[in-house]
Design an enzyme around this catalytic site. Structure first.
Site, PDB file in Angstrom:
ATOM      1  N   GLY A 268      -9.370   6.614 -31.342  1.00  0.00           N
ATOM      2  CA  GLY A 268     -10.345   6.835 -32.415  1.00  0.00           C
ATOM      3  C   GLY A 268     -11.554   5.931 -32.294  1.00  0.00           C
ATOM      4  O   GLY A 268     -12.705   6.367 -32.429  1.00  0.00           O
ATOM      5  N   GLU A 354      -9.269  -3.851 -34.160  1.00  0.00           N
ATOM      6  CA  GLU A 354      -8.138  -2.923 -34.069  1.00  0.00           C
ATOM      7  C   GLU A 354      -7.568  -2.958 -32.645  1.00  0.00           C
ATOM      8  O   GLU A 354      -6.376  -2.760 -32.450  1.00  0.00           O
ATOM      9  CB  GLU A 354      -8.582  -1.495 -34.441  1.00  0.00           C
ATOM     10  CG  GLU A 354      -7.450  -0.632 -34.972  1.00  0.00           C
ATOM     11  CD  GLU A 354      -7.914   0.666 -35.626  1.00  0.00           C
ATOM     12  OE1 GLU A 354      -7.763   0.833 -36.829  1.00  0.00           O
ATOM     13  OE2 GLU A 354      -8.422   1.531 -34.914  1.00  0.00           O
TER      14      GLU A 354
HETATM   15  O1  F6P Z   1      -5.737   4.035 -39.593  1.00  0.00           O
HETATM   16  C1  F6P Z   1      -6.429   3.702 -38.456  1.00  0.00           C
HETATM   17  C2  F6P Z   1      -6.882   4.917 -37.723  1.00  0.00           C
HETATM   18  O2  F6P Z   1      -5.810   5.561 -37.108  1.00  0.00           O
HETATM   19  C3  F6P Z   1      -7.967   4.590 -36.720  1.00  0.00           C
HETATM   20  O3  F6P Z   1      -7.468   4.119 -35.528  1.00  0.00           O
HETATM   21  C4  F6P Z   1      -8.701   5.884 -36.633  1.00  0.00           C
HETATM   22  O4  F6P Z   1      -9.955   5.728 -36.050  1.00  0.00           O
HETATM   23  C5  F6P Z   1      -8.757   6.259 -38.083  1.00  0.00           C
HETATM   24  O5  F6P Z   1      -7.505   5.858 -38.595  1.00  0.00           O
HETATM   25  C6  F6P Z   1      -9.003   7.714 -38.373  1.00  0.00           C
HETATM   26  O6  F6P Z   1      -8.027   8.538 -37.804  1.00  0.00           O
HETATM   27  P1  F6P Z   1      -8.238  10.080 -37.674  1.00  0.00           P
HETATM   28  O7  F6P Z   1      -9.404  10.320 -36.805  1.00  0.00           O
HETATM   29  O8  F6P Z   1      -6.966  10.615 -37.096  1.00  0.00           O
HETATM   30  O9  F6P Z   1      -8.476  10.643 -39.063  1.00  0.00           O
END
Ligand code: F6P
Length: 547
Positions: A268, A354
């Protein structure tokens, strides 16, 4: 089991070297070596990185490079570029570099080329962006799209939001682009106020399409549209999705034709150059998005090919690690002298914290050194009038990255603001700060200036506050891509030396699980079995009273 990095002789050599270095200051180091500035300044493809105002010598660099070699950084780097599953706890490759690989090149994951699929998605993004920008893609009632709202959080928000701010001068000023991330309804509500649903396009951006905040905001946006049009027939023309999870996108009611995919090997926080950057591409246009990718690629190739001793992102990472692991620094400031880069520190917070906020190594053993640290910052010159006091005269060392540009962004101002004059003042401040932080002002210099003895300690600047200065000609899409790639590979290098997995984020899970449980409990009056403090807070929320 591989030896841990702090048990290696190269580590011990750096511990000893730090003791020597702590007895020398930057005044002495500059006085002893007239070539210091040029010897410790690196350049790659129009980006200059001046390391000379750090508490290092060429010997320090040699020792850090030896440590990186002993820790296997080059092997990790090659494994990443080869598509190996270096994210071991999730059994995934880590291939954000494939997102900007040139068409026609090949990078394979599990035997299959990933570069061609990347370009297929880029082609679809390009076609879609062109349609929105030209007015060919219309809303449910046939009206042109004038508002684009990206709904996402974390990596699905911070990257495109930061880059949109950074490249605002390259964007279509007729398009209003907004980013909604927080589950606080105020975020969505404020973003939607004043928008015409018939002219608004939502890009729901979520790798997993399972993130509560994003789905809650997306449902809120869908309700807003339904309230305007009376039914859900408008969804197809007003919602597109960016995700790796086609099934969940369909379940939400977004057609597969309106979904832009990416892959599990894109983390992400490493994703805004994938389809996650769709809102940015709509804003700045596909060609400039292409320039951004080319900037990334330039630094990727340098990181992949340059020896460690000349490798700009690797050396940036080793110097940050030098302060963190050998000088006990607790935080790293990033200070862009560009209002356009206002969100860059927030973006880097996720990228670095992170990635490297890990307490066990890849084998699951507690790491024997401090790892990821707090990354923070604000644009200059604003920060100078807020927190620089502590950097200059506080009791802790805070290494700083200063970022600046020789020229202001080349967009004719419509207001008559004299950008050149402002820019000279802005940059004068950047240069002044790094000089003041490095060399300070001794108590005797203060006294010589006529300051009374009792005031002199207060007006003394100890100096030896380390800074790295990163300069480019101007902030362009290409340069932004270079800057982000520099930090990505810097973070990689630090994680590789420490022996941690920089690509998972298990530390976000526990809070998510508890929040899901508590959100159910908030809506009932059932018994609670948390600790007494958490129980009490939930009860207060339920009753709406602080008593
Ligand atoms: O909770 C952390 C996280 O998993 C990040 O690593 C990521 O960028 C964000 O949440 C959003 O996740 P997603 O793109 O799956 O909604």
């Amino acid at each position: 089991m591989p030896e841990q990095v702090q048990d290696r002789p190269e580590w011990a050599a750096l511990v000893e070297h730090q003791q020597q270095m702590s007895r020398q200051g930057l005044r002495q180091l500059f006085a002893e070596d007239p070539d210091r500035a040029s010897a410790l300044t690196l350049q790659h493809d129009g980006v200059l990185v001046d390391l000379s105002k750090n508490l290092v010598t060429t010997r320090t660099i040699e020792l850090l490079v030896a440590l990186a070699e002993a820790a296997g950084v080059l092997g990790r780097r090659d494994a990443m570029f080869a598509g190996e599953h270096i994210n071991t706890t999730e059994d995934r490759a880590v291939l954000h570099v494939a997102l900007r690989a040139a068409r026609g090149t090949t990078i394979t994951v599990d035997g299959a080329d990933v570069v061609e699929p990347v370009h297929e998605v880029l082609d679809r993004m390009r076609a879609f962006s062109d349609r929105v920008r030209s007015g060919d893609w219309t809303g449910h009632t046939g009206r042109r799209i004038r508002n684009v709202v990206n709904i996402g959080i974390g990596g699905s928000d911070l990257g495109p939001a930061m880059a949109y701010e950074a490249l605002r001068a390259f964007s279509d000023r007729e398009l209003h682009v907004a980013f909604v991330s927080n589950v606080d309804g105020a975020d969505l509500d404020e973003a939607l106020r004043g928008l015409d649903p018939a002219e608004t396009l939502f890009i729901v951006c979520s790798k997993t399409f399972a993130t509560v905040e994003t789905l809650t905001n997306a449902r809120g946006a869908r309700d807003w549209l339904q309230a305007a049009f009376g039914d859900d027939s408008a969804t197809a023309k007003h919602f597109v999705a960016v995700s790796t999870n086609a099934e969940k996108v369909r379940e939400f009611g977004i057609d597969a034709d309106n979904m832009f995919g990416f892959w599990d090997w894109v983390g992400g926080r490493y994703s805004f150059d994938s389809a996650v950057g769709l809102s940015l591409m709509v804003a700045i246009g596909p060609d400039r998005f292409g320039d951004l990718l080319a900037g990334f690629r330039s630094v990727d190739e340098h990181f992949r090919d340059a020896p460690l001793a000349e490798n700009v992102p690797a050396l940036m990472g080793l110097i940050e690690l030098w302060y963190r692991s050998f000088w006990g620094a607790q935080s790293q400031a990033v200070l862009p002298y560009s209002q356009y880069l206002a969100r860059f520190p927030a973006y880097l917070q996720q990228l670095e914290m992170e990635s490297n906020g890990k307490r066990v190594d890849r084998e699951g053993r507690p790491v024997g050194t401090d790892t990821g640290q707090v990354v923070w910052g604000e644009p200059g010159t604003n920060g100078q009038h807020a927190f620089y006091q502590l950097i200059h005269q506080g009791t802790s060392m805070i290494p700083c990255d200063f970022l600046g540009f020789l020229e202001p962004v080349d967009e004719p101002p419509t207001t008559g603001v004299d950008l050149l004059q402002h820019h000279a003042l802005l940059m004068a401040n950047l240069f002044a700060q790094t000089e003041a932080l490095a060399f300070g002002k001794t108590e005797s210099e203060v006294r010589e200036g006529g300051v009374a003895a009792d005031l002199a300690p207060h007006r003394t600047f100890p100096g030896d506050r380390p800074t790295t200065t990163i300069l480019a000609k101007a902030l362009t899409p290409y340069v932004l891509g270079q800057l982000v790639a520099l930090y990505e590979h810097k973070v990689f290098t630090m994680g590789a030396v420490w022996g941690i997995n920089s690509f998972d984020q298990w530390g976000v899970e526990l809070g998510k699980v508890l929040a899901t449980r508590i959100s159910t409990e908030l809506g009932t009056d059932g018994e609670l079995d948390h600790d007494s403090a958490t129980n009490a807070m939930i009860q207060r929320f339920r009753s709406g009273s602080l008593d």
